[in-house]
Structure formats: C-alpha cells, structure tokens
Scaffold this motif. Sequence first.
Motif, short mmCIF file in Angstrom:
data_model
loop_
_atom_site.label_atom_id
_atom_site.label_comp_id
_atom_site.label_asym_id
_atom_site.label_seq_id
_atom_site.Cartn_x
_atom_site.Cartn_y
_atom_site.Cartn_z
N GLY A 82 0.79 -1.22 0.00
CA GLY A 82 0.00 0.00 0.00
C GLY A 82 0.82 1.27 0.00
N THR A 83 2.14 1.15 -0.15
CA THR A 83 3.00 2.33 -0.24
C THR A 83 3.44 2.53 -1.68
OG1 THR A 83 5.15 1.24 0.05
CG2 THR A 83 3.88 1.72 2.05
N SER A 84 4.11 3.62 -1.93
CA SER A 84 4.64 3.90 -3.27
C SER A 84 5.95 3.16 -3.51
CB SER A 84 4.86 5.40 -3.45
OG SER A 84 5.75 5.90 -2.46
N GLU A 85 6.41 2.41 -2.53
CA GLU A 85 7.65 1.67 -2.64
C GLU A 85 7.39 0.23 -3.07
OE1 GLU A 85 10.51 3.03 0.77
OE2 GLU A 85 8.49 2.86 1.57
N SER A 86 8.37 -0.37 -3.72
CA SER A 86 8.24 -1.78 -4.08
C SER A 86 8.44 -2.64 -2.84
CB SER A 86 9.27 -2.15 -5.15
OG SER A 86 10.59 -1.90 -4.68
N ILE A 87 7.86 -3.81 -2.86
CA ILE A 87 8.00 -4.73 -1.73
C ILE A 87 9.28 -5.53 -1.94
CG2 ILE A 87 6.97 -6.68 -0.50
CD1 ILE A 87 4.23 -5.66 -1.38
N GLU A 88 10.27 -5.25 -1.10
CA GLU A 88 11.58 -5.88 -1.21
C GLU A 88 11.95 -6.53 0.11
OE1 GLU A 88 13.26 -6.20 -3.89
OE2 GLU A 88 12.18 -4.82 -5.23
N PRO A 89 12.83 -7.53 0.05
CA PRO A 89 13.25 -8.19 1.29
C PRO A 89 14.09 -7.28 2.18
CG PRO A 89 13.74 -9.56 -0.64
CD PRO A 89 13.39 -8.19 -1.14
N PHE A 90 13.80 -7.33 3.47
CA PHE A 90 14.66 -6.71 4.48
C PHE A 90 15.12 -7.83 5.40
CE2 PHE A 90 12.52 -3.03 2.88
CZ PHE A 90 13.40 -1.98 3.08
N TYR A 91 16.39 -7.85 5.74
CA TYR A 91 16.96 -8.97 6.47
C TYR A 91 17.12 -8.70 7.94
CZ TYR A 91 17.76 -10.28 1.67
OH TYR A 91 17.57 -10.57 0.34
#
Length: 440
Positions: free
Chosen positions: A271-280
């Motif tokens: 739901g944000t303008s950012e892409s969904i990327e992995p955070f470790y």
Amino acid sequence: MSNIKVRFAPSPTGYMHIGNTRTAVFNWLLARKLGGKFMLRIDDTDTARSKQEYEDALRDVLQWLGLNWDEEARQSARLDRYNQVVETLKQQGRVYACYETAEELEVMRKRLMSRGLPPIYDRASLKLSAEQIAAYQAEGRRPHYRFKLTPGIIEWQDMVRGVCRYDAANLADPVIIREDGSYLYHLPSVIDDADFGITHIIRGEDHVTNTALQVQMFEALKAPIPSFAHLPLLTGTEGKLSKRLGSLGVRELRDEGVEALAISSFLAKLGTSESIEPFYNLDSLAASLDLNKLGRSQPKFDVEELKNFNTHYVRSLPFTNVKDRVDVTEDFWNKVRGNLEKVSDINTWQQICSQKLNPVIEDEELTSSAAAILPSEPWGENTYSEWVAELKKVSGKSGKNLFHPLRMALTAAPQGPELKTLLPLIGREKAYARLMGKAA
C-alpha cells in the motif's frame, strides 16, 4: 527524541491476524525509527471474551516476529484509576448517566434516520428530574454513562490522512460505561495513553471517528494529544477483506514456513509507493519507514502474493540469517537456496545429497552408461558439462529423455536444483552407486 513512545493495544479476544499484525509492525517500526519505546498494552476489559490462551498466543507471535516490547500494562489492573478519572469528569459535567434501554435507543435511532437526520443522542437524560431518575431506579434500571462532547471543530494533522476535521455537533456523545459497569474502549484507552506518555498512535482508519471523540477526552484530562496515523484498511482481491483472509493467523503462516521478516517486509510496504523488497533485519526496515509514502486507497492483501514473496525472500536469504537454524555449510546453502520454497527445505536436499537414498531407475541403459563414463575426482567447474556432453554422444539422447532419468537416479526427486549444482554435493562415490541402481 527519547520521550517518544508508541503502543500496540490488542484485546485478547482472538488470535493475531493479518490486520492487527500490520498495526503492530507499523507501531514497532515507528518506535525504532524515532528512537523511542514500544509498549504492549493488553486491553482486557471485556472479561467475558478475553482469554489467557489468546494473550499467550499474541505474545508468542510478537516475539517470533521480533517485535519485542520495552514495557507493558494491563487494563484490567487499572480499573481503580479509570473510576477515579470518571468521578472527576462527572463533577466537571463531562460524564453523565443515561437511563434509556437498548430498545428505546434503537427506536430513537430509527426515528431520526427515517427523518433523514443523523442518529445522534439527544441528551434527554440530562433533562431528567430527580423524581424521574428515582422512578427509573425503582424499576431496576441501571444507568450507562456517556462522555459529553463540547461544541466546536475537532481537528488534527494525521500522519497519513493529512488534516482531519470533525464538527462535534455531528457526533453523538459516546457511551463509555455499560449498564453493568464495564468500560468500553474509548476512555480507558485515553487515560492509559495520557498516563503512560504515549506520543504516537498508529491504527486502522476505522478508528478515525473514535479519534475525534478521544481528542476531546484528552483535552478534558488536560493531557497532551498524541500524533495520530490511520492506516488504510486491507482489502481482499475481490474487494472487502474476506472473513477467511481477515482472520488469517500469523501462527498458520509460520507453520507453513513463511518467514517472520518476510511478513514484516511485506506488510510494511504493502500500500505504499515503494516496491515490496526483502529486508533482512528489523532495524533496516525501521529506517526505511516513511508514512508519507502510504497511499490513501485501501491496499489489496493476497495471501498467495505473500507466499510468493516469501519464496523470493528465502531464496535471497544470506547464510548469516539462517546459520543457527540449518545444519549445512554456507557453500551448501548458497548453492541450493535458489530452489527452496521455505528454509526447512534445505534439510531435504541435505539428506538427498549426504544420506542413503534409494534411486529411481527409469532408463537403466542410460544410467549405466552415465556411471561408466563418470569422471574421477577431483571435479572442476566444467566436469558436469563435459560429462553430459559425452553422455549425449554415447546414448544419442538429449533433453528430458536424458536429464529426467539422471535426476531420478541421483536424487529420486523429479524437480530441484540443477544437477550441475547437486552432483559435486553428492560426490562421485554416491553418484556412481545411484546411477548403478544401488542405495547410497
């Protein structure tokens, strides 16, 4: 900003689901981003529905997600404090008793709505004489209590929605205490937020009207008003979030092998303008939090998208993140992770490569030929490709007719990591025996 404090305030009346997990994630991330504290508050004033098993489960889920709290409180232990505040507000004329029954209130509501008017309580109880009150009490009626709103505009700058503005004249005085003396959500929450110094509140947009009411409660208590952020509610792929998805539990996702940080990464960026990327790690996820990038539209939650993201997440996981959970070397992990669906799958491939296995022989002539020309060790980068090229010449076979029988003989599994990756992990001795149809 050491005075920053946020809270997650679940009611232990059910298991943690995706909706309130998202709220917990955002609150925890904001606390860490601002260098503040994260408080767990158990809102257990609903004694009929609150259960210890639900509380135990939500604590377990929060800890598994890594959302550890700095302090905690329990509303059922603070009833004396709530009663003390209510007595003060009664004396100030901000809390008053009402004697209408639920049926009478429903009739009033329907009458107003039939006239095209908002169903706002008319404060009739404030006009009751002492005799009328005595008569109600003689009937056995017990009062419920409302908080009296003052006229005027209620306004705040929401961290997600921007300026929110309500006219108190269009809002009904909220019921804060039921006939049985139990508290509803509104006032205890405000008292707690004031007493514990809560500075920021993140919750769903279904609480926006509640916030308007509670702003006046903060003012009545002469307490600082926290900053508010109201998250757009999640929807399902077909619109409104279905009951099935809405109640989807984090415990079930964990049991299916979905990673804790995959859930937090997914929910924090959905739901944000950012892409969904992995955070470790959660610290880097917290540093990336930007409420300004949240859209106003309701994001669609698809459990299959989450599971697909989890697969991508697992396949990109650094060995340092899993080394305490797996019994393989870093080299083995890096070679095989690209074919994993969940972290525990690595154990299957470790067993296939190192433990005794009964091969499946589909083409005995082919696998015997493969064994006969299997190079001696040590093997280099080109060993596999040179071996397969020679086997193509010897057998006259290629494509599926070549590779599938080899895979079944070497791994007894129809799919998996590339054979050029697995062959060195299996080793020549086991590979030769399996190609010859022997358990090894």
